[in-house]
Design an enzyme around this catalytic site. Sequence first.
Site, PDB file in Angstrom:
ATOM      1  N   THR A  83       0.863  -1.177   0.000  1.00 52.22           N
ATOM      2  CA  THR A  83       0.000   0.000   0.000  1.00 52.22           C
ATOM      3  C   THR A  83       0.899   1.226   0.000  1.00 52.22           C
ATOM      4  O   THR A  83       1.973   1.192   0.594  1.00 52.22           O
ATOM      5  CB  THR A  83      -0.925   0.025   1.229  1.00 52.22           C
ATOM      6  OG1 THR A  83      -1.458   1.340   1.411  1.00 52.22           O
ATOM      7  CG2 THR A  83      -0.170  -0.355   2.490  1.00 52.22           C
ATOM      8  N   CYS A 196      -1.903   4.961  -5.378  1.00 53.65           N
ATOM      9  CA  CYS A 196      -2.670   4.096  -4.484  1.00 53.65           C
ATOM     10  C   CYS A 196      -2.720   2.757  -5.196  1.00 53.65           C
ATOM     11  O   CYS A 196      -2.971   2.700  -6.406  1.00 53.65           O
ATOM     12  CB  CYS A 196      -4.073   4.646  -4.252  1.00 53.65           C
ATOM     13  SG  CYS A 196      -5.148   3.504  -3.362  1.00 53.65           S
TER      14      CYS A 196
END
Length: 231
Positions: A83, A196
């Site tokens: 992430t 992202c």
Amino acid sequence: MKTIGLLGGMSWESTQTYYQLINQGVNARLGGLHSAKLILYSVDFAEIETLQHQGDWGKTAEILCDAALSLQRAGAELLLICTNTMHKVAPAIENALDIPLLHIADATAGVLKQDGITRIGLLGTRFTMDQDFYRKRLEQAGIEVVTPDESQKAVVHRVIYEELCRGKVNPASKEAYLDIVASLAGRGAQGVILGCTEIGLLIGQTDTSVALYDTTKIHAAIAVDRTLEGL
């Protein structure tokens, strides 16, 4: 081959992409029935997301440090945090470990430098777009970072949490993202970072003439290089 530790679940939608890309990359290099040596720790993202929006980054660091240490004890020799946003607590995780952490912003900056990029657009959660834990590493590499305006940031952030992290791909959201990509290019960005790990589920290079840098793909590719070093 080194054993990779994947610290995932944030969200699991993109973690499965990491698993696929790394295994495909190792097989492409070694052939036959070869696949990657991987250990996965997948957290409960609901707990992390609540703490993110409460601003309790210290607690998220505790959770992820414990998970990372579990991966190290299980035999991981290299750690990936799957992430972008949770690289905010990467320094704490690095300090807790004896094994190296492959930082997603550093991996991305390396590719941008190779491509001669000096001004880049950045899409991601509000935390990633607004705070300096990510942008600063790019800027230290000599790359100027451009982010969307406030209304566009709200759209990008909402779509990530309300749609992409839930496995939803909405055509209207895709068009909105592509409009934002075009606006960043109009402000002089030579490309746009999909900062992202879920954004690649929504838009890809075939959707736009603006150069896109998918951090999930970049991170996974560098991980393959690292795990196969010396082979």
